[in-house]
Design a protein around this motif. Structure first.
Motif, PDB file in Angstrom:
ATOM      1  N   PRO A  44       0.886  -1.161   0.076  1.00  0.00           N
ATOM      2  CA  PRO A  44      -0.055  -0.018  -0.043  1.00  0.00           C
ATOM      3  C   PRO A  44       0.750   1.355  -0.121  1.00  0.00           C
ATOM      4  N   TYR A  45       0.249   2.510  -0.126  1.00  0.00           N
ATOM      5  CA  TYR A  45       1.071   3.506  -0.512  1.00  0.00           C
ATOM      6  C   TYR A  45       1.871   4.035   0.879  1.00  0.00           C
ATOM      7  N   ASP A  46       1.380   3.850   2.291  1.00  0.00           N
ATOM      8  CA  ASP A  46       2.112   4.084   3.182  1.00  0.00           C
ATOM      9  C   ASP A  46       3.576   3.296   3.357  1.00  0.00           C
ATOM     10  N   ILE A  47       3.304   1.880   2.999  1.00  0.00           N
ATOM     11  CA  ILE A  47       4.597   1.024   2.943  1.00  0.00           C
ATOM     12  C   ILE A  47       5.411   1.536   1.943  1.00  0.00           C
ATOM     13  N   LEU A  48       4.902   1.749   0.650  1.00  0.00           N
ATOM     14  CA  LEU A  48       5.635   2.138  -0.399  1.00  0.00           C
ATOM     15  C   LEU A  48       6.500   3.268  -0.363  1.00  0.00           C
ATOM     16  N   LYS A  49       5.951   4.357   0.434  1.00  0.00           N
ATOM     17  CA  LYS A  49       6.511   5.523   0.690  1.00  0.00           C
ATOM     18  C   LYS A  49       7.725   5.492   1.919  1.00  0.00           C
ATOM     19  N   ALA A  52      10.784   3.575   0.064  1.00  0.00           N
ATOM     20  CA  ALA A  52      11.356   4.627  -0.670  1.00  0.00           C
ATOM     21  C   ALA A  52      12.321   5.614   0.266  1.00  0.00           C
ATOM     22  N   HIS A  53      11.799   5.894   1.163  1.00  0.00           N
ATOM     23  CA  HIS A  53      12.581   6.677   2.285  1.00  0.00           C
ATOM     24  C   HIS A  53      13.712   5.672   2.829  1.00  0.00           C
ATOM     25  N   TYR A  54      13.423   4.629   3.023  1.00  0.00           N
ATOM     26  CA  TYR A  54      14.658   3.570   3.760  1.00  0.00           C
ATOM     27  C   TYR A  54      15.689   3.487   2.536  1.00  0.00           C
ATOM     28  N   PHE A  55      15.477   3.434   1.369  1.00  0.00           N
ATOM     29  CA  PHE A  55      16.652   3.370   0.507  1.00  0.00           C
ATOM     30  C   PHE A  55      16.790   4.473  -0.142  1.00  0.00           C
ATOM     31  N   HIS A  56      16.215   5.708   0.315  1.00  0.00           N
ATOM     32  CA  HIS A  56      16.523   7.195  -0.429  1.00  0.00           C
ATOM     33  C   HIS A  56      16.662   7.043  -1.888  1.00  0.00           C
ATOM     34  N   ILE A  57      15.449   6.403  -2.263  1.00  0.00           N
ATOM     35  CA  ILE A  57      15.152   6.320  -3.824  1.00  0.00           C
ATOM     36  C   ILE A  57      13.866   6.949  -4.125  1.00  0.00           C
ATOM     37  N   SER A  58      13.398   7.346  -5.017  1.00  0.00           N
ATOM     38  CA  SER A  58      11.862   7.773  -5.496  1.00  0.00           C
ATOM     39  C   SER A  58      11.055   6.902  -5.820  1.00  0.00           C
ATOM     40  N   ILE A  59       9.937   6.981  -5.396  1.00  0.00           N
ATOM     41  CA  ILE A  59       8.788   5.904  -5.643  1.00  0.00           C
ATOM     42  C   ILE A  59       8.627   5.672  -7.138  1.00  0.00           C
ATOM     43  N   ASP A  60       8.922   6.737  -8.102  1.00  0.00           N
ATOM     44  CA  ASP A  60       8.919   6.640  -9.554  1.00  0.00           C
ATOM     45  C   ASP A  60       9.869   5.621  -9.948  1.00  0.00           C
ATOM     46  N   LEU A  61      11.082   5.653  -9.243  1.00  0.00           N
ATOM     47  CA  LEU A  61      12.115   4.542  -9.670  1.00  0.00           C
ATOM     48  C   LEU A  61      11.848   3.175  -9.361  1.00  0.00           C
ATOM     49  N   LEU A  62      11.424   3.112  -7.961  1.00  0.00           N
ATOM     50  CA  LEU A  62      10.917   1.754  -7.612  1.00  0.00           C
ATOM     51  C   LEU A  62       9.968   1.189  -8.288  1.00  0.00           C
ATOM     52  N   LEU A  63       9.123   1.663  -8.944  1.00  0.00           N
ATOM     53  CA  LEU A  63       7.743   1.229  -9.871  1.00  0.00           C
ATOM     54  C   LEU A  63       7.900   1.040 -11.265  1.00  0.00           C
ATOM     55  N   GLY A 107       7.732  13.388 -25.198  1.00  0.00           N
ATOM     56  CA  GLY A 107       7.653  12.337 -24.081  1.00  0.00           C
ATOM     57  C   GLY A 107       8.135  12.715 -22.735  1.00  0.00           C
ATOM     58  N   TYR A 108       8.797  14.047 -22.613  1.00  0.00           N
ATOM     59  CA  TYR A 108       9.417  14.405 -21.454  1.00  0.00           C
ATOM     60  C   TYR A 108       8.655  14.086 -20.126  1.00  0.00           C
ATOM     61  N   LEU A 109       7.210  14.596 -20.426  1.00  0.00           N
ATOM     62  CA  LEU A 109       6.415  14.814 -19.144  1.00  0.00           C
ATOM     63  C   LEU A 109       6.179  13.055 -18.587  1.00  0.00           C
ATOM     64  N   ASN A 110       6.456  12.307 -19.564  1.00  0.00           N
ATOM     65  CA  ASN A 110       6.374  10.837 -18.892  1.00  0.00           C
ATOM     66  C   ASN A 110       7.751  10.131 -18.576  1.00  0.00           C
ATOM     67  N   GLY A 111       8.681  10.768 -19.201  1.00  0.00           N
ATOM     68  CA  GLY A 111      10.147  10.226 -18.981  1.00  0.00           C
ATOM     69  C   GLY A 111      10.999  11.090 -18.152  1.00  0.00           C
ATOM     70  N   TYR A 112      10.640  11.887 -17.357  1.00  0.00           N
ATOM     71  CA  TYR A 112      11.486  12.874 -16.723  1.00  0.00           C
ATOM     72  C   TYR A 112      12.213  12.500 -15.482  1.00  0.00           C
ATOM     73  N   ALA A 113      11.352  11.077 -14.952  1.00  0.00           N
ATOM     74  CA  ALA A 113      11.964  10.529 -13.734  1.00  0.00           C
ATOM     75  C   ALA A 113      12.581   9.096 -14.193  1.00  0.00           C
ATOM     76  N   ASP A 114      12.659   8.939 -15.573  1.00  0.00           N
ATOM     77  CA  ASP A 114      12.997   7.850 -16.026  1.00  0.00           C
ATOM     78  C   ASP A 114      14.388   7.687 -16.489  1.00  0.00           C
ATOM     79  N   PRO A 115      15.489   6.955 -15.795  1.00  0.00           N
ATOM     80  CA  PRO A 115      16.640   7.265 -16.128  1.00  0.00           C
ATOM     81  C   PRO A 115      17.299   6.744 -17.542  1.00  0.00           C
ATOM     82  N   GLU A 116      16.690   5.792 -18.043  1.00  0.00           N
ATOM     83  CA  GLU A 116      16.759   5.302 -19.351  1.00  0.00           C
ATOM     84  C   GLU A 116      16.299   6.380 -20.562  1.00  0.00           C
TER      85      GLU A 116
END
Length: 254
Positions: A44-49, A52-63, A107-116
């Motif tokens: 769920p969102y609260d655990i996902l958050k 993300a904070h535990y590993f210092h990485i954004s939710i966007d990247l995790l998913l 495509g930037y709006l969809n890819g701004y958080a995508d490293p690839e």
């Protein structure tokens, strides 16, 4: 199995953390955590958050990104656990600047958080720029003279809204408007007023909650050496208003 499951397993293994220890940090049972890692249950969102904070990485990247393919240490960490990535440098140690060309602008709006996506953008290096993360964006139209259609605006990433200065120009990435280059003013509590230097275009507001990124103007890359005449805009505006009056007069007389 999901990308999220693979990612949290990879991150946990890389940091040499047991499932039990991670579950305790998340304030859940090990059995519950295992279901997230083996993909039999969605977090769920609260655990996902929390993850993300535990590993210092954004939710966007995790998913959405396979973190096994990128170097987490080379990511630029920002407030609210957001990331702009990757950070690459040339042989002189200068940061490369990713350039969002017209071809990939949509495509930037969809890819701004995508490293690839970011890694595949064209790159340039400008050694005279100061510290900070920079990126290049194309502009369209004639609303911000002397910058012309097709010019590239190089912007420095603004980490928080408090850095925005009234009267300066910025590239804004918003959910509703997409990519815009305007002069900003913060005379609204929960919104920014966007102004065009071409007075023909009216001012408008963008809610703070609608803003994804803000990049402060640093320099411009253009091809035109056209002499800019300040009277051109006002003359055109006056001519347009006179034309409207004439059309209105014709309609009234018929």
């Amino acid at each position: 199995m999901s990308l999220f499951s693979d990612n949290i397993r990879a991150l946990r293994t890389k940091d040499k953390i047991s499932q039990e220890r991670l579950a305790q940090s998340l304030q859940i049972t090990r059995g519950r955590y295992v279901k997230y890692e083996d993909g039999t249950s969605e977090a769920p969102y609260d655990i996902l958050k929390k993850i993300a904070h535990y590993f210092h990485i954004s939710i966007d990247l995790l998913l959405s990104v396979d973190v096994r393919k990128i170097d987490i240490q080379d990511l630029l960490k920002l407030e609210n656990n957001r990331l702009i990535l990757p950070i690459q440098v040339d042989q002189a140690g200068e940061n490369f600047i990713e350039v969002v060309t017209q071809k990939v602008k949509a495509g930037y709006l969809n890819g701004y958080a995508d490293p690839e996506y970011i890694e595949n953008l064209q790159q340039i290096s400008l050694p005279f720029l100061g510290p900070g993360k920079h990126r290049g964006f194309p502009i369209e139209g004639d609303s911000m003279p002397p910058h012309e259609d097709g010019s590239i605006i190089i912007g420095r990433y603004v980490e928080n809204l408090g850095e925005v200065q009234d009267g300066k120009t910025y590239i804004l990435i918003t959910k509703s408007e997409g990519m815009v280059y305007k002069r900003l003013n913060k005379n609204k509590k929960n919104a920014l007023v966007l102004e065009s230097d071409n007075s023909f275009y009216p001012n408008y507001e963008v809610k703070v909650s609608d803003i994804l990124e803000i990049w402060e103007y640093e320099c411009n890359i253009g091809r035109s050496d056209k002499k800019y005449e300040t009277n051109d805009i006002e003359s055109f505006k006056s001519m347009f208003l006179e034309l409207k009056k004439d059309i209105h007069a014709i309609k009234s007389s018929t």
